[in-house]
Design a protein around this motif. Structure first.
Motif, mmCIF file in Angstrom:
data_model
loop_
_atom_site.group_PDB
_atom_site.id
_atom_site.type_symbol
_atom_site.label_atom_id
_atom_site.label_comp_id
_atom_site.label_asym_id
_atom_site.label_seq_id
_atom_site.Cartn_x
_atom_site.Cartn_y
_atom_site.Cartn_z
ATOM 1 N N GLU A 140 3.264 7.758 0.338
ATOM 2 C CA GLU A 140 3.318 6.546 1.527
ATOM 3 C C GLU A 140 2.572 7.031 2.417
ATOM 4 N N TYR A 180 -6.304 4.306 1.935
ATOM 5 C CA TYR A 180 -6.404 2.738 1.731
ATOM 6 C C TYR A 180 -7.417 2.887 2.997
ATOM 7 N N THR A 212 -6.451 2.606 -5.911
ATOM 8 C CA THR A 212 -6.902 3.215 -4.834
ATOM 9 C C THR A 212 -5.308 4.859 -5.383
ATOM 10 N N ALA A 213 -4.649 4.020 -5.227
ATOM 11 C CA ALA A 213 -3.509 4.807 -5.142
ATOM 12 C C ALA A 213 -3.304 5.979 -6.336
ATOM 13 N N GLY A 251 2.221 2.247 -3.097
ATOM 14 C CA GLY A 251 1.220 2.856 -4.197
ATOM 15 C C GLY A 251 0.425 1.654 -4.745
ATOM 16 N N HIS A 256 -1.742 -0.303 -5.223
ATOM 17 C CA HIS A 256 -3.468 -0.471 -4.597
ATOM 18 C C HIS A 256 -4.170 0.672 -5.487
ATOM 19 N N TYR A 283 -0.666 7.300 0.310
ATOM 20 C CA TYR A 283 -1.442 6.235 -0.010
ATOM 21 C C TYR A 283 -2.191 5.746 0.967
ATOM 22 N N GLN A 336 -2.310 9.747 -6.278
ATOM 23 C CA GLN A 336 -0.561 10.179 -6.459
ATOM 24 C C GLN A 336 -1.059 11.509 -7.542
ATOM 25 N N VAL A 387 0.691 -1.528 0.228
ATOM 26 C CA VAL A 387 0.150 -0.261 0.009
ATOM 27 C C VAL A 387 0.543 1.308 -0.121
ATOM 28 N N ARG A 388 2.009 1.425 1.154
ATOM 29 C CA ARG A 388 2.458 2.435 0.928
ATOM 30 C C ARG A 388 3.628 2.473 -0.552
#
Length: 277
Positions: A144, A151, A98-99, A94, A96, A147, A103, A91-92
């Motif tokens: 990070e 999530y 949603t990222a 990016g 995923h 992101y 972003q 997830v951190r």
């Protein structure tokens, strides 16, 4: 007359919300097929459908076991189709769905901040693409957190939806609802908790990412204070939103500004730098 959306992020907000809605609509289809058409909970007459769980697996289960097994299956559908459960490290990084939206919102905040600095006579480098932005350590580390926040928000929505669906399943079985009513009641929770809150999340996280990108750029350029560029009503009368009005005319340090925007759901405020005389 002041702009109604100082962030100019409507396209991103709409795209994020549309993506989230599509994923929850797919879950609603799963519910209709399994609960209404297949009657997996054995609430009425079964009809053969070539998808969803095998009804034979439910045939000799107690009512609580039926509910638990069905909910575990539905939770898996949500995890795969909406949440796309993954590790915190991924997830951190990016990795995923949603990222991609947050972003771009963060990067827009960075570039918008540069434009504001130049408008006030400052010397800010023009960053033309994402690679230029995220090659800079200050931004690659800060994104990070953006992101992870998006999530975590989505995960919270799916957990609350799961809790409320569990209640509807219990009532469906204990009160003997027919399959159509059961599917409708469950999907109402997907609508009201999942889809509705995910749309709000998409708007909130885009504005949050834009605000944080803006503040991070100001910090990297040596600015220490900011003030709000508040949104205005779309009616064209230039009246400031009452909740946003609390930001107007006040100077904040960068530390004080962190997390203040968005101030409410659908807020579209942003920050402008204070230039020392």
């Amino acid at each position: 007359m002041p702009t109604t959306d100082p962030t100019r992020t409507k396209t991103l907000r709409d795209a994020f919300g549309s993506d989230a809605s599509k994923r929850f609509r797919s879950i609603k289809g799963d519910v209709r097929e399994s609960v209404e058409e297949l009657d997996i909970l054995q609430l009425g007459t079964q009809r053969a459908v070539n998808s969803a769980p095998d009804p034979r697996e439910y045939e000799f289960l107690s009512n609580p076991e039926k509910r638990q097994r069905f909910q575990a299956w539905l939770r898996e559908q949500v995890d795969n189709g909406v949440l796309e459960t993954t590790s915190g490290r991924a997830v951190r990084r990016g990795e995923h769905w949603t990222a991609q939206y947050v972003q771009k919102a963060y990067a827009k905040g960075v570039t918008d901040a540069g434009a504001k600095i130049r408008q006030q006579g400052g010397d800010a480098q023009v960053l033309e693409n994402l690679e230029d932005i995220f090659n800079q350590p200050v931004h690659s580390s800060k994104i990070e957190l953006v992101y992870a926040r998006a999530y975590d928000g989505l995960e919270g929505i799916t957990q609350e939806m799961d809790t409320q669906i569990s209640r509807e399943l219990s009532k469906a079985i204990s009160q003997g609802w027919n399959p159509r009513k059961a599917a409708r009641k469950i999907n109402d929770r997907v609508d009201k908790i999942g889809m509705t809150r995910a749309k709000t999340l998409s708007q909130t996280e885009i504005i949050h990412a834009h605000a944080e990108g803006t503040l991070d750029r100001f910090e990297s350029e040596g600015f220490t204070e900011v003030e709000a560029d508040v949104e205005h009503h779309t009616a064209g009368d230039s009246r400031v939103c009452p909740k946003c009005a609390s930001l107007q005319g006040t100077t904040y340090t960068l530390e004080e500004a962190r997390g203040r925007i968005p101030i409410h759901p659908r807020c579209r405020c942003t920050w402008v730098p204070i230039v020392d005389d």
